[in-house]
Design a protein around this motif. Structure first.
Motif, PDB file in Angstrom:
ATOM      1  N   TRP A 100       0.892  -1.124   0.045  1.00  0.00           N
ATOM      2  CA  TRP A 100      -0.182  -0.012   0.107  1.00  0.00           C
ATOM      3  C   TRP A 100       0.821   1.165  -0.010  1.00  0.00           C
ATOM      4  N   VAL A 101       0.544   2.369  -0.809  1.00  0.00           N
ATOM      5  CA  VAL A 101       1.193   3.459  -0.863  1.00  0.00           C
ATOM      6  C   VAL A 101       0.181   4.534  -0.839  1.00  0.00           C
ATOM      7  N   ARG A 102       0.547   5.586  -0.179  1.00  0.00           N
ATOM      8  CA  ARG A 102      -0.656   6.639  -0.380  1.00  0.00           C
ATOM      9  C   ARG A 102       0.216   8.100  -0.590  1.00  0.00           C
ATOM     10  N   GLN A 103      -0.809   8.929  -0.988  1.00  0.00           N
ATOM     11  CA  GLN A 103      -0.222  10.475  -1.427  1.00  0.00           C
ATOM     12  C   GLN A 103      -1.343  11.352  -0.998  1.00  0.00           C
ATOM     13  N   ALA A 104      -0.504  12.128  -0.163  1.00  0.00           N
ATOM     14  CA  ALA A 104      -1.294  13.164   0.421  1.00  0.00           C
ATOM     15  C   ALA A 104      -1.480  14.485  -0.228  1.00  0.00           C
ATOM     16  N   PRO A 105      -2.266  15.158  -0.247  1.00  0.00           N
ATOM     17  CA  PRO A 105      -2.429  16.469  -0.992  1.00  0.00           C
ATOM     18  C   PRO A 105      -1.188  17.407  -1.057  1.00  0.00           C
ATOM     19  N   GLY A 106      -0.734  17.419  -2.258  1.00  0.00           N
ATOM     20  CA  GLY A 106       0.562  18.222  -2.459  1.00  0.00           C
ATOM     21  C   GLY A 106       1.965  17.624  -2.028  1.00  0.00           C
ATOM     22  N   LYS A 107       1.729  16.427  -1.717  1.00  0.00           N
ATOM     23  CA  LYS A 107       2.985  15.627  -1.440  1.00  0.00           C
ATOM     24  C   LYS A 107       3.147  14.501  -2.309  1.00  0.00           C
ATOM     25  N   GLU A 108       4.239  13.900  -2.211  1.00  0.00           N
ATOM     26  CA  GLU A 108       4.717  12.834  -3.009  1.00  0.00           C
ATOM     27  C   GLU A 108       4.229  11.535  -2.568  1.00  0.00           C
ATOM     28  N   ARG A 109       3.965  10.314  -3.322  1.00  0.00           N
ATOM     29  CA  ARG A 109       3.656   9.017  -2.661  1.00  0.00           C
ATOM     30  C   ARG A 109       4.634   8.653  -1.835  1.00  0.00           C
ATOM     31  N   GLU A 110       4.031   7.914  -0.853  1.00  0.00           N
ATOM     32  CA  GLU A 110       5.054   7.352  -0.013  1.00  0.00           C
ATOM     33  C   GLU A 110       4.791   5.869   0.368  1.00  0.00           C
ATOM     34  N   PHE A 111       5.724   5.022   0.627  1.00  0.00           N
ATOM     35  CA  PHE A 111       5.061   3.386   0.958  1.00  0.00           C
ATOM     36  C   PHE A 111       4.734   3.620   2.175  1.00  0.00           C
ATOM     37  N   VAL A 112       3.575   2.814   2.360  1.00  0.00           N
ATOM     38  CA  VAL A 112       2.926   2.658   3.774  1.00  0.00           C
ATOM     39  C   VAL A 112       3.194   1.230   4.394  1.00  0.00           C
ATOM     40  N   ALA A 113       2.826   0.079   3.483  1.00  0.00           N
ATOM     41  CA  ALA A 113       3.012  -1.243   4.146  1.00  0.00           C
ATOM     42  C   ALA A 113       3.228  -2.369   2.963  1.00  0.00           C
ATOM     43  N   GLY A 114       4.027  -3.243   3.184  1.00  0.00           N
ATOM     44  CA  GLY A 114       4.083  -4.490   2.393  1.00  0.00           C
ATOM     45  C   GLY A 114       3.774  -5.963   2.904  1.00  0.00           C
ATOM     46  N   ILE A 115       3.604  -6.915   2.236  1.00  0.00           N
ATOM     47  CA  ILE A 115       3.496  -8.194   2.669  1.00  0.00           C
ATOM     48  C   ILE A 115       4.025  -8.956   1.468  1.00  0.00           C
ATOM     49  N   ASN A 116       4.676 -10.032   1.586  1.00  0.00           N
ATOM     50  CA  ASN A 116       5.458 -10.771   0.589  1.00  0.00           C
ATOM     51  C   ASN A 116       4.442 -12.102   0.798  1.00  0.00           C
ATOM     52  N   TRP A 117       4.755 -12.853  -0.324  1.00  0.00           N
ATOM     53  CA  TRP A 117       4.437 -14.419  -0.173  1.00  0.00           C
ATOM     54  C   TRP A 117       5.003 -15.489   0.594  1.00  0.00           C
ATOM     55  N   ILE A 118       6.299 -15.013   1.288  1.00  0.00           N
ATOM     56  CA  ILE A 118       6.984 -15.842   1.695  1.00  0.00           C
ATOM     57  C   ILE A 118       6.809 -15.695   3.328  1.00  0.00           C
ATOM     58  N   ALA A 119       6.215 -16.648   3.841  1.00  0.00           N
ATOM     59  CA  ALA A 119       5.688 -16.477   5.329  1.00  0.00           C
ATOM     60  C   ALA A 119       4.909 -15.325   5.459  1.00  0.00           C
ATOM     61  N   TYR A 120       4.307 -14.639   4.409  1.00  0.00           N
ATOM     62  CA  TYR A 120       3.397 -13.438   4.681  1.00  0.00           C
ATOM     63  C   TYR A 120       4.414 -12.262   5.524  1.00  0.00           C
ATOM     64  N   THR A 121       5.509 -12.259   5.292  1.00  0.00           N
ATOM     65  CA  THR A 121       6.333 -11.070   6.358  1.00  0.00           C
ATOM     66  C   THR A 121       5.678  -9.990   5.729  1.00  0.00           C
ATOM     67  N   THR A 122       5.723  -9.100   6.862  1.00  0.00           N
ATOM     68  CA  THR A 122       5.209  -7.650   6.783  1.00  0.00           C
ATOM     69  C   THR A 122       6.018  -6.649   7.207  1.00  0.00           C
ATOM     70  N   TRP A 123       5.990  -5.355   6.573  1.00  0.00           N
ATOM     71  CA  TRP A 123       6.904  -4.188   7.105  1.00  0.00           C
ATOM     72  C   TRP A 123       6.216  -2.944   6.615  1.00  0.00           C
ATOM     73  N   TYR A 124       6.481  -1.884   7.557  1.00  0.00           N
ATOM     74  CA  TYR A 124       5.467  -0.785   7.534  1.00  0.00           C
ATOM     75  C   TYR A 124       6.513   0.452   7.620  1.00  0.00           C
ATOM     76  N   THR A 125       6.026   1.632   7.163  1.00  0.00           N
ATOM     77  CA  THR A 125       6.678   2.822   7.299  1.00  0.00           C
ATOM     78  C   THR A 125       6.422   3.334   8.922  1.00  0.00           C
ATOM     79  N   ASP A 126       7.548   4.077   9.338  1.00  0.00           N
ATOM     80  CA  ASP A 126       7.480   4.119  11.122  1.00  0.00           C
ATOM     81  C   ASP A 126       6.237   4.801  11.116  1.00  0.00           C
ATOM     82  N   SER A 127       5.823   5.773  10.706  1.00  0.00           N
ATOM     83  CA  SER A 127       4.431   6.262  11.119  1.00  0.00           C
ATOM     84  C   SER A 127       3.277   5.803  11.199  1.00  0.00           C
ATOM     85  N   VAL A 128       3.518   4.471  10.679  1.00  0.00           N
ATOM     86  CA  VAL A 128       2.122   3.623  10.862  1.00  0.00           C
ATOM     87  C   VAL A 128       2.154   2.346  11.663  1.00  0.00           C
ATOM     88  N   LYS A 129       3.420   2.130  12.038  1.00  0.00           N
ATOM     89  CA  LYS A 129       3.533   0.950  13.022  1.00  0.00           C
ATOM     90  C   LYS A 129       2.944   0.923  14.084  1.00  0.00           C
TER      91      LYS A 129
END
Length: 121
Positions: free
Chosen positions: A34-63
């Protein structure tokens, strides 16, 4: 093809759940994000999940507030957003890629249309 849904208006402290339905036979072997784009700002990565053991990772602001998950049987990835803040207001995009860990926008190969999330204070 990726189809995001679930956006809307929420109050600060509230919750929303985004869904992204994927078509195609490679979903189960794709890293989703998931990636988001706030008004007037660039797109930023939010969260990811892979298919290997469903590993997840997040940007610090949403952890601790957001949780990404996937259901391969339904070809769907979710983003549960709790304790929402006004600064979470953005258009949220789901994306798919082939890397086992993806945090840069260029790591993703396929993009869905965005869904608007608005958080009022």
């Amino acid at each position: 093809q990726l189809q995001a849904s679930g956006g809307g208006l929420a109050q600060a402290g509230g919750s929303l759940r985004l869904s992204c339905a994927a078509s195609g036979r490679t979903f189960s072997a794709s890293t989703m994000g998931w990636v988001r784009q706030a008004p007037g700002k660039e797109r930023e990565f939010v969260a990811g999940i892979n298919w290997i053991a469903y590993t997840t990772w997040y940007t610090d602001s949403v952890k601790g507030r957001f949780t990404i998950s996937r259901d391969n049987a339904k070809n769907t990835v979710y983003l549960q957003m709790n304790s929402l803040k006004p600064e979470d207001t953005a258009v949220y995009y789901c994306a798919a890629g082939r890397l086992t860990i993806a945090t840069q926008l260029s790591d993703f190969d396929y993009w869905g249309q965005g869904t608007q999330v608005t958080v009022s204070s």
